[in-house]
Write a protein that holds these residues in place. Structure first.
Motif, PDB file in Angstrom:
ATOM      1  N   VAL A   4       1.048  -1.519  -0.167  1.00 20.34           N
ATOM      2  CA  VAL A   4      -0.307  -0.102  -0.085  1.00 20.34           C
ATOM      3  C   VAL A   4       0.729   1.369  -0.333  1.00 20.34           C
ATOM      4  O   VAL A   4       0.708   2.354  -0.586  1.00 20.34           O
ATOM      5  CB  VAL A   4      -1.139  -0.531   0.582  1.00 20.34           C
ATOM      6  CG1 VAL A   4      -1.924   1.300   1.134  1.00 20.34           C
ATOM      7  CG2 VAL A   4      -2.280  -1.177   1.088  1.00 20.34           C
ATOM      8  N   ASP A   9      -3.768   0.541  -4.811  1.00 19.12           N
ATOM      9  CA  ASP A   9      -4.649   0.425  -4.614  1.00 19.12           C
ATOM     10  C   ASP A   9      -5.540  -0.436  -4.168  1.00 19.12           C
ATOM     11  O   ASP A   9      -6.875  -0.985  -3.048  1.00 19.12           O
ATOM     12  CB  ASP A   9      -5.278   0.958  -5.931  1.00 19.12           C
ATOM     13  CG  ASP A   9      -4.601   2.165  -6.781  1.00 19.12           C
ATOM     14  OD1 ASP A   9      -4.644   3.360  -5.881  1.00 19.12           O
ATOM     15  OD2 ASP A   9      -4.445   2.347  -7.494  1.00 19.12           O
ATOM     16  N   HIS A  31      -7.786  -0.021   1.835  1.00 18.38           N
ATOM     17  CA  HIS A  31      -7.921  -0.512   0.365  1.00 18.38           C
ATOM     18  C   HIS A  31      -8.773  -1.146   0.239  1.00 18.38           C
ATOM     19  O   HIS A  31      -8.732  -2.151   1.256  1.00 18.38           O
ATOM     20  CB  HIS A  31      -6.264  -0.201  -0.116  1.00 18.38           C
ATOM     21  CG  HIS A  31      -5.767   0.990  -0.282  1.00 18.38           C
ATOM     22  ND1 HIS A  31      -5.052   2.006   0.905  1.00 18.38           N
ATOM     23  CD2 HIS A  31      -4.949   1.675  -1.119  1.00 18.38           C
ATOM     24  CE1 HIS A  31      -5.127   3.068   0.454  1.00 18.38           C
ATOM     25  NE2 HIS A  31      -4.483   2.907  -1.045  1.00 18.38           N
TER      26      HIS A  31
END
Length: 207
Positions: A55, A60, A92
């Motif tokens: 991340v 994403d 996410h």
């Protein structure tokens, strides 16, 4: 190709996240990658650390493999490593790969329910490395096993538009495919518009 076709995301190897992020900048196409791949048998702390690093690198979406062996053995407490990955992903999208080729229907249902309980966003059929991929029966089973706010991703064996549309009708909303361009060309040739009814993920082989 992914940027030009405006697919949902490109799923790449963890080591390629930064490169994909650079190449897709401004395109609107998401960068996806994998954690605990391909067997899900890394320790929970390792999966979480891997997720945090990915991340931070710009991923994403995280497609994680749950611990297949522990699920098969009935150790559902260990399979809650899903929750650790969800927390590490910091909001996410997390997709949980069950690897259905190795599971009974009961185990698939259990995996789906553990995924929803842990707060993940998708259940996913396959890594692409197992003997089998997405099937119509499995998509129907997975769709029925979770509530409407959990999505289903079909991966493995999605090589044609007809297959994609059949799986979409059964409840899949994302598709991992290496034949993305051919599928979208077929869709355009049939005169049904510029985008299919659900979005594809352009993938490296096995992702």
């Amino acid at each position: 190709m992914a940027a030009r076709r405006q697919v949902a995301s490109v799923c790449v190897r963890p080591c390629d996240v930064e490169l994909a992020r650079t190449l897709l900048a401004g395109s609107g196409v998401l960068v996806g990658t994998v954690a605990g791949f391909p067997h899900g048998d890394t320790r929970t702390t390792v999966k979480a650390a891997e997720t945090r690093e990915l991340v931070e690198a710009g991923a994403d979406e995280i497609d994680m493999v749950l611990h297949i062996g522990r699920l098969r053995s009935g150790d559902t407490a260990y399979v809650h490593d899903i929750a650790a990955v969800v927390a590490a992903a910091q909001g996410h999208v997390v997709k949980v790969i069950l690897e259905n080729a190795y599971l009974s229907d009961e185990q698939k249902i259990t995996g789906c329910r553990l995924t929803e309980k842990a707060g993940a966003h998708f259940v996913k059929t396959s890594t692409g490395f197992a003997p089998g991929g997405a099937t119509l029966t499995d998509i129907r089973l997975m769709r029925a096993a979770v509530s409407s706010h959990i999505e289903v991703k079909a991966a493995g064996g999605v090589h044609s538009l007809d297959t994609l549309l059949t799986l979409h009708q059964a409840g899949a909303t994302r598709f991992g495919a290496t034949a993305t361009a051919a599928i979208l060309d077929d869709f355009a040739a049939r005169g049904r518009g510029e985008q299919p009814p659900a979005r594809a993920t352009a993938s490296g082989e096995g992702y």
